[in-house]
Design a protein around this motif. Sequence first.
Motif, PDB file in Angstrom:
ATOM      1  N   ILE A  75       4.163   8.880  -4.953  1.00  0.00           N
ATOM      2  CA  ILE A  75       4.085   9.747  -6.129  1.00  0.00           C
ATOM      3  C   ILE A  75       5.187   9.419  -7.107  1.00  0.00           C
ATOM      4  O   ILE A  75       4.989   9.399  -8.323  1.00  0.00           O
ATOM      5  CB  ILE A  75       4.157  11.220  -5.699  1.00  0.00           C
ATOM      6  CG1 ILE A  75       2.928  11.595  -4.868  1.00  0.00           C
ATOM      7  CG2 ILE A  75       4.269  12.134  -6.909  1.00  0.00           C
ATOM      8  CD1 ILE A  75       3.007  12.952  -4.228  1.00  0.00           C
ATOM      9  N   ASP A  76       6.391   9.161  -6.609  1.00  0.00           N
ATOM     10  CA  ASP A  76       7.533   8.871  -7.467  1.00  0.00           C
ATOM     11  C   ASP A  76       7.387   7.531  -8.183  1.00  0.00           C
ATOM     12  O   ASP A  76       8.005   7.312  -9.203  1.00  0.00           O
ATOM     13  CB  ASP A  76       8.825   8.861  -6.653  1.00  0.00           C
ATOM     14  CG  ASP A  76       9.138  10.239  -6.064  1.00  0.00           C
ATOM     15  OD1 ASP A  76       8.673  11.242  -6.657  1.00  0.00           O
ATOM     16  OD2 ASP A  76       9.828  10.297  -5.041  1.00  0.00           O
ATOM     17  N   HIS A  77       6.586   6.642  -7.662  1.00  0.00           N
ATOM     18  CA  HIS A  77       6.413   5.320  -8.241  1.00  0.00           C
ATOM     19  C   HIS A  77       5.878   5.410  -9.671  1.00  0.00           C
ATOM     20  O   HIS A  77       6.352   4.721 -10.567  1.00  0.00           O
ATOM     21  CB  HIS A  77       5.488   4.482  -7.367  1.00  0.00           C
ATOM     22  CG  HIS A  77       5.356   3.053  -7.787  1.00  0.00           C
ATOM     23  ND1 HIS A  77       6.413   2.178  -7.745  1.00  0.00           N
ATOM     24  CD2 HIS A  77       4.295   2.356  -8.257  1.00  0.00           C
ATOM     25  CE1 HIS A  77       6.010   0.986  -8.187  1.00  0.00           C
ATOM     26  NE2 HIS A  77       4.720   1.078  -8.502  1.00  0.00           N
ATOM     27  N   ALA A  78       4.909   6.281  -9.899  1.00  0.00           N
ATOM     28  CA  ALA A  78       4.337   6.444 -11.244  1.00  0.00           C
ATOM     29  C   ALA A  78       5.379   7.012 -12.207  1.00  0.00           C
ATOM     30  O   ALA A  78       5.448   6.621 -13.368  1.00  0.00           O
ATOM     31  CB  ALA A  78       3.113   7.348 -11.188  1.00  0.00           C
ATOM     32  N   ALA A  79       6.225   7.917 -11.737  1.00  0.00           N
ATOM     33  CA  ALA A  79       7.250   8.515 -12.578  1.00  0.00           C
ATOM     34  C   ALA A  79       8.281   7.468 -12.977  1.00  0.00           C
ATOM     35  O   ALA A  79       8.825   7.502 -14.094  1.00  0.00           O
ATOM     36  CB  ALA A  79       7.920   9.672 -11.869  1.00  0.00           C
ATOM     37  N   GLU A  80       8.590   6.532 -12.123  1.00  0.00           N
ATOM     38  CA  GLU A  80       9.567   5.480 -12.428  1.00  0.00           C
ATOM     39  C   GLU A  80       9.042   4.567 -13.535  1.00  0.00           C
ATOM     40  O   GLU A  80       9.784   4.112 -14.376  1.00  0.00           O
ATOM     41  CB  GLU A  80       9.874   4.647 -11.174  1.00  0.00           C
ATOM     42  CG  GLU A  80      10.681   5.390 -10.144  1.00  0.00           C
ATOM     43  CD  GLU A  80      10.876   4.579  -8.879  1.00  0.00           C
ATOM     44  OE1 GLU A  80      10.456   3.392  -8.844  1.00  0.00           O
ATOM     45  OE2 GLU A  80      11.429   5.122  -7.917  1.00  0.00           O
ATOM     46  N   ASP A  81       7.742   4.316 -13.546  1.00  0.00           N
ATOM     47  CA  ASP A  81       7.145   3.447 -14.559  1.00  0.00           C
ATOM     48  C   ASP A  81       7.209   4.062 -15.951  1.00  0.00           C
ATOM     49  O   ASP A  81       7.304   3.374 -16.942  1.00  0.00           O
ATOM     50  CB  ASP A  81       5.687   3.138 -14.217  1.00  0.00           C
ATOM     51  CG  ASP A  81       5.569   2.221 -13.013  1.00  0.00           C
ATOM     52  OD1 ASP A  81       6.559   1.538 -12.690  1.00  0.00           O
ATOM     53  OD2 ASP A  81       4.483   2.204 -12.390  1.00  0.00           O
ATOM     54  N   GLU A  82       7.142   5.385 -16.010  1.00  0.00           N
ATOM     55  CA  GLU A  82       7.153   6.079 -17.285  1.00  0.00           C
ATOM     56  C   GLU A  82       8.519   6.112 -17.928  1.00  0.00           C
ATOM     57  O   GLU A  82       8.640   6.265 -19.142  1.00  0.00           O
ATOM     58  CB  GLU A  82       6.622   7.504 -17.108  1.00  0.00           C
ATOM     59  CG  GLU A  82       5.161   7.526 -16.721  1.00  0.00           C
ATOM     60  CD  GLU A  82       4.674   8.941 -16.397  1.00  0.00           C
ATOM     61  OE1 GLU A  82       5.461   9.894 -16.603  1.00  0.00           O
ATOM     62  OE2 GLU A  82       3.526   9.070 -15.944  1.00  0.00           O
ATOM     63  N   ASP A 132       0.829  -1.209   0.000  1.00  0.00           N
ATOM     64  CA  ASP A 132       0.000   0.000   0.000  1.00  0.00           C
ATOM     65  C   ASP A 132       0.863   1.259   0.000  1.00  0.00           C
ATOM     66  O   ASP A 132       0.549   2.240  -0.681  1.00  0.00           O
ATOM     67  CB  ASP A 132      -0.942   0.023   1.198  1.00  0.00           C
ATOM     68  CG  ASP A 132      -2.067  -0.986   1.097  1.00  0.00           C
ATOM     69  OD1 ASP A 132      -2.355  -1.437  -0.034  1.00  0.00           O
ATOM     70  OD2 ASP A 132      -2.646  -1.323   2.154  1.00  0.00           O
ATOM     71  N   ALA A 133       1.950   1.231   0.765  1.00  0.00           N
ATOM     72  CA  ALA A 133       2.857   2.377   0.802  1.00  0.00           C
ATOM     73  C   ALA A 133       3.508   2.596  -0.560  1.00  0.00           C
ATOM     74  O   ALA A 133       3.612   3.731  -1.036  1.00  0.00           O
ATOM     75  CB  ALA A 133       3.917   2.175   1.876  1.00  0.00           C
ATOM     76  N   LEU A 134       3.939   1.515  -1.201  1.00  0.00           N
ATOM     77  CA  LEU A 134       4.544   1.642  -2.536  1.00  0.00           C
ATOM     78  C   LEU A 134       3.520   2.135  -3.555  1.00  0.00           C
ATOM     79  O   LEU A 134       3.836   2.977  -4.404  1.00  0.00           O
ATOM     80  CB  LEU A 134       5.125   0.300  -2.978  1.00  0.00           C
ATOM     81  CG  LEU A 134       6.393  -0.152  -2.277  1.00  0.00           C
ATOM     82  CD1 LEU A 134       6.744  -1.579  -2.686  1.00  0.00           C
ATOM     83  CD2 LEU A 134       7.539   0.792  -2.579  1.00  0.00           C
TER      84      LEU A 134
END
Length: 70
Positions: free
Chosen positions: A62-69, A56-58
């Motif tokens: 916010i940065d998680h979505a940027a890493e996927d891109e 849930d924390a991951l």
Amino acid sequence: MNRTDDETQSKNPDIQDQVIKEKLLDAELPGFQAEFNPLEAERLGAFKEDALSEQDALDSSIDHAAEDEQ
């Protein structure tokens, strides 16, 4: 065998409830620092686990979505 006060209290729920009630009343006095043993604190819900799971924390990062891109 000698028993400590905490051991005696932990065996008698009526005594536990009365001690907790008295400590809660004492805690309302300005400047008084009431101390609760671990059993008393647990009965009052002080250790209720309500933290986020690691996933849930991951997922909320916010940065998680940027890493996927990238």
